[in-house]
Motif scaffolding. Structure first.
Motif, short mmCIF file in Angstrom:
data_model
loop_
_atom_site.label_atom_id
_atom_site.label_comp_id
_atom_site.label_asym_id
_atom_site.label_seq_id
_atom_site.Cartn_x
_atom_site.Cartn_y
_atom_site.Cartn_z
N TYR A 144 57.75 -96.00 -7.21
CA TYR A 144 56.67 -95.03 -7.11
C TYR A 144 55.57 -95.26 -8.15
O TYR A 144 54.47 -94.71 -8.01
CB TYR A 144 57.24 -93.62 -7.20
CG TYR A 144 58.17 -93.34 -6.05
CD1 TYR A 144 57.72 -93.41 -4.74
CD2 TYR A 144 59.52 -93.05 -6.26
CE1 TYR A 144 58.56 -93.20 -3.67
CE2 TYR A 144 60.38 -92.83 -5.20
CZ TYR A 144 59.90 -92.91 -3.90
OH TYR A 144 60.74 -92.71 -2.84
N LEU A 195 52.01 -86.20 -7.80
CA LEU A 195 52.40 -87.61 -7.66
C LEU A 195 51.54 -88.50 -8.55
O LEU A 195 52.05 -89.37 -9.26
CB LEU A 195 52.26 -88.06 -6.20
CG LEU A 195 53.38 -87.71 -5.23
CD1 LEU A 195 52.99 -88.15 -3.83
CD2 LEU A 195 54.69 -88.36 -5.65
N GLN A 230 47.14 -79.95 -3.45
CA GLN A 230 48.04 -79.36 -4.45
C GLN A 230 49.42 -80.01 -4.42
O GLN A 230 50.08 -80.13 -5.45
CB GLN A 230 48.17 -77.85 -4.19
CG GLN A 230 46.88 -77.08 -4.34
CD GLN A 230 46.18 -77.33 -5.66
OE1 GLN A 230 46.81 -77.33 -6.71
NE2 GLN A 230 44.88 -77.56 -5.61
N ILE A 231 49.84 -80.45 -3.25
CA ILE A 231 51.15 -81.12 -3.13
C ILE A 231 51.07 -82.55 -3.65
O ILE A 231 51.99 -83.05 -4.30
CB ILE A 231 51.62 -81.09 -1.66
CG1 ILE A 231 51.94 -79.64 -1.26
CG2 ILE A 231 52.84 -81.98 -1.45
CD1 ILE A 231 52.12 -79.44 0.22
N ALA A 232 49.95 -83.23 -3.39
CA ALA A 232 49.82 -84.64 -3.75
C ALA A 232 49.50 -84.86 -5.23
O ALA A 232 49.90 -85.89 -5.80
CB ALA A 232 48.73 -85.30 -2.89
N LEU A 267 54.67 -84.95 3.00
CA LEU A 267 54.19 -83.61 3.31
C LEU A 267 52.68 -83.54 3.10
O LEU A 267 51.95 -82.98 3.94
CB LEU A 267 54.91 -82.58 2.45
CG LEU A 267 54.49 -81.12 2.69
CD1 LEU A 267 54.64 -80.74 4.15
CD2 LEU A 267 55.32 -80.18 1.80
N ALA A 268 52.19 -84.11 2.01
CA ALA A 268 50.75 -84.11 1.76
C ALA A 268 50.00 -84.89 2.85
O ALA A 268 48.97 -84.42 3.37
CB ALA A 268 50.46 -84.72 0.39
N ILE A 315 61.66 -81.59 -2.04
CA ILE A 315 60.81 -81.76 -3.21
C ILE A 315 61.39 -81.02 -4.41
O ILE A 315 61.46 -81.54 -5.53
CB ILE A 315 59.38 -81.26 -2.92
CG1 ILE A 315 58.68 -82.16 -1.91
CG2 ILE A 315 58.56 -81.16 -4.21
CD1 ILE A 315 57.38 -81.60 -1.36
N ARG A 367 57.22 -85.34 -1.12
CA ARG A 367 55.91 -84.84 -1.52
C ARG A 367 54.79 -85.65 -0.87
O ARG A 367 53.80 -85.10 -0.37
CB ARG A 367 55.80 -84.89 -3.05
CG ARG A 367 54.55 -84.24 -3.62
CD ARG A 367 54.57 -84.26 -5.14
NE ARG A 367 55.56 -83.35 -5.70
CZ ARG A 367 55.37 -82.05 -5.86
NH1 ARG A 367 54.22 -81.50 -5.48
NH2 ARG A 367 56.30 -81.29 -6.39
N GLN A 381 59.84 -79.04 1.56
CA GLN A 381 59.66 -78.35 0.28
C GLN A 381 60.98 -78.25 -0.47
O GLN A 381 61.01 -78.36 -1.71
CB GLN A 381 59.06 -76.97 0.52
CG GLN A 381 57.61 -77.01 0.97
CD GLN A 381 57.08 -75.67 1.40
OE1 GLN A 381 57.83 -74.79 1.84
NE2 GLN A 381 55.76 -75.48 1.32
N PRO A 407 62.45 -86.58 -3.82
CA PRO A 407 61.27 -85.73 -4.06
C PRO A 407 59.92 -86.44 -3.99
O PRO A 407 59.00 -85.89 -3.35
CB PRO A 407 61.53 -85.16 -5.46
CG PRO A 407 63.01 -85.07 -5.54
CD PRO A 407 63.50 -86.31 -4.83
N PRO A 408 59.72 -87.63 -4.58
CA PRO A 408 58.39 -88.25 -4.47
C PRO A 408 58.00 -88.56 -3.03
O PRO A 408 56.86 -88.31 -2.62
CB PRO A 408 58.51 -89.53 -5.30
CG PRO A 408 59.65 -89.28 -6.23
CD PRO A 408 60.60 -88.44 -5.45
#
Length: 320
Positions: free
Chosen positions: A42, A253, A248-250, A232-233, A218, A229, A215, A225-226
């Motif tokens: 990541y 990262l 807000q979600i991204a 989802l973004a 995450i 996230r 969610q 989780p990464p």
């Protein structure tokens, strides 16, 4: 004064409940080696991640995780080199059949086979999750190549594995990544794809349930989780046009992995959609300036940045 016999009975009842009530600490137990490989993936250091995954395969040849990690590192190269800037978004929409991709398919299939070989001896949530993840890796790759029937079959197999993993351990939060993506995408299919799903007997999905499952992955997952996230973004951006929520979600990262240019690109796209041109330009130029261990991917990122800058009316020539 409380009856001591009543206190004793209450104490025994609490002990009994604690023995049968599942705790939230039953997630995957990742070694420092695995955590380091995930950080390399990541952070955009794909070459180091692949080397680490192969060492893990040598050390644990019958465990599926080393093969899944190498496939995951390769996937990010596939994602990067397949992406195109279109509709204001860098995103992979199609990939032709390439001989170099065969190794990815072999890794995913081997991981599933190794997990399946262990399930008859001991049917654990962990091995069901690894078997399902191997199938999920196949599903997303076949989807990118436009092999819809193969993608659907692999996706259904993955879903069944993840559901079995959750049945064995409802607190295996990492399994909710696969279930969440299945529910989200199955509920966003085109009309033609819905007809295909009906005739193939493919289970439907529920987008809102899928978002909740992502969610949870995450918030509580160990391995996923990464990725939860990220997807989802991307999904909220691409399918729902919920740009502020996707941002807000991204954003975490890019904060946690500031050396990954792909995360800068998705932030730039979202800022551009929200009309925040200066922030978008900053993210695009940051993506171009960051090094990347894979030269082909690095070159492609710079080309994506040029297209992105031109789309917001910025000078793309200074990005090289």
């Amino acid at each position: 004064m409380p009856n001591p016999n009543l206190r004793h009975l209450l104490f025994l009842a609490i002990l009994a409940l604690s023995a049968v009530t599942p705790t939230r600490a039953s997630n995957l137990d990742l070694s420092p080696t695995v955590s380091a490989i995930l950080d390399q993936i990541y952070s955009g250091d794909l070459s180091a991640a692949i080397e680490g995954a192969r060492r893990l395969q040598t050390d644990q040849p019958t465990h599926p995780l080393g093969y899944l990690l190498e496939a995951e590192a390769l996937w990010w190269k596939i994602w990067c080199t397949s992406a195109e800037f279109k509709y204001g978004m860098s995103y992979p929409r199609h990939r032709p059949k390439l001989p170099a991709d065969q190794h990815y398919l072999e890794l995913a299939a081997k991981a599933t086979a190794l997990a399946e070989a262990q399930i008859p001896q001991q049917d654990t949530a962990e091995m069901q999750f690894y078997a399902g993840t191997g199938d999920a890796l196949l599903a997303r790759f076949y989807g990118l190549r436009g092999e819809n029937r193969n993608a659907a079959r692999a996706g259904v197999r993955a879903r069944e594995r993840f559901l079995r993993a959750i049945a064995l351990d409802p607190n295996l939060a990492d399994a909710y990544l696969g279930l969440g993506l299945y529910n989200y995408y199955a509920d966003t299919l085109s009309a033609a794809a819905r007809v295909l799903r009906f005739f193939m007997g493919i289970p439907g999905g529920n987008k809102q349930e899928g978002i909740q499952q992502l969610q949870r992955a995450i918030a509580e997952g160990a391995l996923t989780p990464p990725e939860a996230r990220f997807y989802l973004a991307i999904s909220l951006h691409n399918y729902d046009q919920k740009y502020e929520q996707a941002l807000q979600i991204a954003r975490p990262l890019a904060e946690k992995y500031p050396t990954n240019p792909l995360f800068q690109l998705i932030l730039g796209d979202l800022y551009a959609k929200l009309g925040r041109r200066q922030l978008a330009e900053q993210c695009y130029r940051a993506a171009a300036a960051l090094p990347f261990s894979d030269e082909e991917c690095h070159t492609h990122i710079r080309n994506l940045v040029q297209s992105s800058l031109a789309a917001i009316g910025a000078d793309p020539s200074t990005s090289r």
